[in-house]
Scaffold this motif. Structure first.
Motif, PDB file in Angstrom:
ATOM      1  N   ARG A  95       0.846  -1.208   0.000  1.00  0.00           N
ATOM      2  CA  ARG A  95       0.000   0.000   0.000  1.00  0.00           C
ATOM      3  C   ARG A  95       0.881   1.258   0.000  1.00  0.00           C
ATOM      4  N   ARG A 187     -14.411  13.920   0.887  1.00  0.00           N
ATOM      5  CA  ARG A 187     -13.019  13.555   1.156  1.00  0.00           C
ATOM      6  C   ARG A 187     -12.251  13.249  -0.119  1.00  0.00           C
ATOM      7  N   LYS A 197      -2.392   6.922   0.988  1.00  0.00           N
ATOM      8  CA  LYS A 197      -2.301   7.336   2.387  1.00  0.00           C
ATOM      9  C   LYS A 197      -1.363   8.533   2.425  1.00  0.00           C
ATOM     10  N   GLY A 235     -13.143   8.397   8.953  1.00  0.00           N
ATOM     11  CA  GLY A 235     -11.798   9.005   9.053  1.00  0.00           C
ATOM     12  C   GLY A 235     -10.639   8.051   8.897  1.00  0.00           C
ATOM     13  N   MET A 237     -11.146   4.451   9.175  1.00  0.00           N
ATOM     14  CA  MET A 237     -11.746   3.102   9.247  1.00  0.00           C
ATOM     15  C   MET A 237     -12.554   2.835   7.977  1.00  0.00           C
ATOM     16  N   ASN A 238     -12.533   1.592   7.541  1.00  0.00           N
ATOM     17  CA  ASN A 238     -13.478   1.157   6.510  1.00  0.00           C
ATOM     18  C   ASN A 238     -14.771   0.741   7.209  1.00  0.00           C
ATOM     19  N   THR A 261      -7.118  -4.200   7.683  1.00  0.00           N
ATOM     20  CA  THR A 261      -8.104  -4.815   8.573  1.00  0.00           C
ATOM     21  C   THR A 261      -9.366  -5.146   7.759  1.00  0.00           C
ATOM     22  N   SER A 301     -13.446  -0.771  10.618  1.00  0.00           N
ATOM     23  CA  SER A 301     -12.235  -1.575  10.822  1.00  0.00           C
ATOM     24  C   SER A 301     -11.009  -0.727  10.542  1.00  0.00           C
ATOM     25  N   GLY A 302      -9.986  -0.889  11.376  1.00  0.00           N
ATOM     26  CA  GLY A 302      -8.734  -0.168  11.164  1.00  0.00           C
ATOM     27  C   GLY A 302      -7.679  -0.663  12.139  1.00  0.00           C
TER      28      GLY A 302
END
Ligand code: PMP
Length: 354
Positions: A95, A187, A197, A235, A237-238, A261, A301-302
């Motif tokens: 990533r 966003r 990222k 923010g 997390m998916n 995650t 998830s994160g």
């Protein structure tokens, strides 16, 4: 590439934390850091693990003006037998390079990324806390350090890794969060930098976050940047929505982060015998499904929190409670399973531990 180890003099050793329950997140850093430089015409040079120290940088450096910067986030976990384990670090390497490519930065050889982190973690293993739920947060980053005013890719970069012992996210048990669907700010847009990222994505999200806080919400859930209609992510997390027999999440189409995650949750959900759907989620349909009780659980998830239960979702003027604001069974099972694998308490049948 050989990674040089610069000695750590005693006077540069920091005082260790004594109370692991007071660690918090990302404020304390370990004694050493990894540093590698990239120079045009030379490539990656001078890899070293050196004492943690501030950078001295020219105020003209490109990163300060045009935000050519990327980062990653992963954790090392201390097991009861003393092993220090990493969770899917090769996914972070990949990533990172996806982000590097999008920001016109040089990619880091996966082997260097992984070896650098493994050697740094080994040298700093005494900094990995061991109380339940604690870990060592690892922050790789790359910045453009050519001192020149002008929008262009830099000819000089620092790739570095710093590490921070962090406390248990849910020290006093799971707390379902209240999320506001953001319908004013966006966003990311198709063709933008949403799946990279990069710091700019986070800087531009601050305003929406502050406004949501003022209204009493913990975080915002972003909608797509074109129609403001399809669910994207929170923010850091998916997002997932669990129905009776399936779990639904937004697809990876360029504007959301490829959460590690997220990928792990999808694989676990499938292994539990539930259907997995990666598809566009219309916010109006979603609100209808929450209202009618078809949506049984909602969670994010994160890396930081693993799995975060969502107890309430608000869109425009309506705020709906999900699953009576309690922690759902699937959310709990995912959290328990993922953390059991990360802390070596369960067989790692997916081969995620390094
Ligand atoms: N989305 C965003 C925007 C994030 O910053 C993060 C945290 N890295 C995530 C999702 C979750 O990704 P991961 O599971 O890899 O931590």
């Amino acid at each position: 590439m050989e990674i040089k180890k610069i000695p750590l003099p005693d006077e540069k050793k920091k005082a260790r934390f004594t109370d692991e329950s007071q660690l918090g997140f990302g404020r304390i850093f370990t004694d050493r850091m990894l540093m590698v430089e990239w120079k045009a015409g030379k490539g990656w040079v001078d890899a070293r693990i050196e004492p943690y120290a501030p950078f001295v940088l020219d105020p003209a450096c490109l990163v300060f003006h045009y935000a050519q910067e990327i980062f990653e986030g992963l954790k090392a976990y201390k097991w009861t037998d003393g092993t220090v384990a990493l969770f899917r670090p090769e996914m972070n390497a990949r990533r990172f390079n996806l982000s590097a490519d999008r920001l016109c930065m040089p990619t880091v050889p996966e082997e260097l990324f992984l070896k650098g982190i493994e050697e740094l973690v080994q040298l700093e293993k005494d900094w990995v806390p061991s109380a339940e739920g604690t870990s060592l947060y690892i922050r790789p980053a790359m910045i453009a350090v050519e001192p020149v005013l002008g929008v262009k890719p830099s000819d000089h970069y620092y790739f570095y890794v710093i590490m921070s012992p962090v406390g248990a996210y849910y020290a006093s048990g799971f707390k379902p969060v209240k999320i506001m669907v953001e319908d004013k700010f966006v966003r990311a847009t198709p063709g933008g930098t949403g799946e990279a990222k990069t710091g700019g994505n986070y800087a531009s999200s601050l305003k929406a976050g502050l406004e949501a806080k003022k209204k009493g919400f913990d975080q915002v859930l972003w909608l797509d940047g074109v129609h403001k209609r399809y669910i994207e992510e929170v923010g850091a997390m998916n997002m997932f929505f669990a129905y009776e027999d399936r779990v639904v999440t937004a697809p990876l189409e360029g504007s959301i982060l490829h959460g590690i995650t997220r990928d792990s949750v999808l694989k676990l959900v499938a292994s539990f015998g539930l259907k997995v759907e990666e598809r566009k989620i219309d916010v109006i349909e979603l609100m209808n499904d929450i209202r009618s009780g078809k949506v049984k659980e909602a969670f994010g998830s994160g890396t930081a929190a693993v799995v975060t239960p969502v107890g309430a979702l608000s869109y425009k003027d309506e705020c709906l409670t999900v699953d009576d604001g309690e922690v759902g069974k699937l959310t709990q099972k995912l959290y328990d399973t993922l953390t059991a694998i990360q802390y070596g308490k369960m067989e790692d049948s997916f081969g995620w531990i390094k």
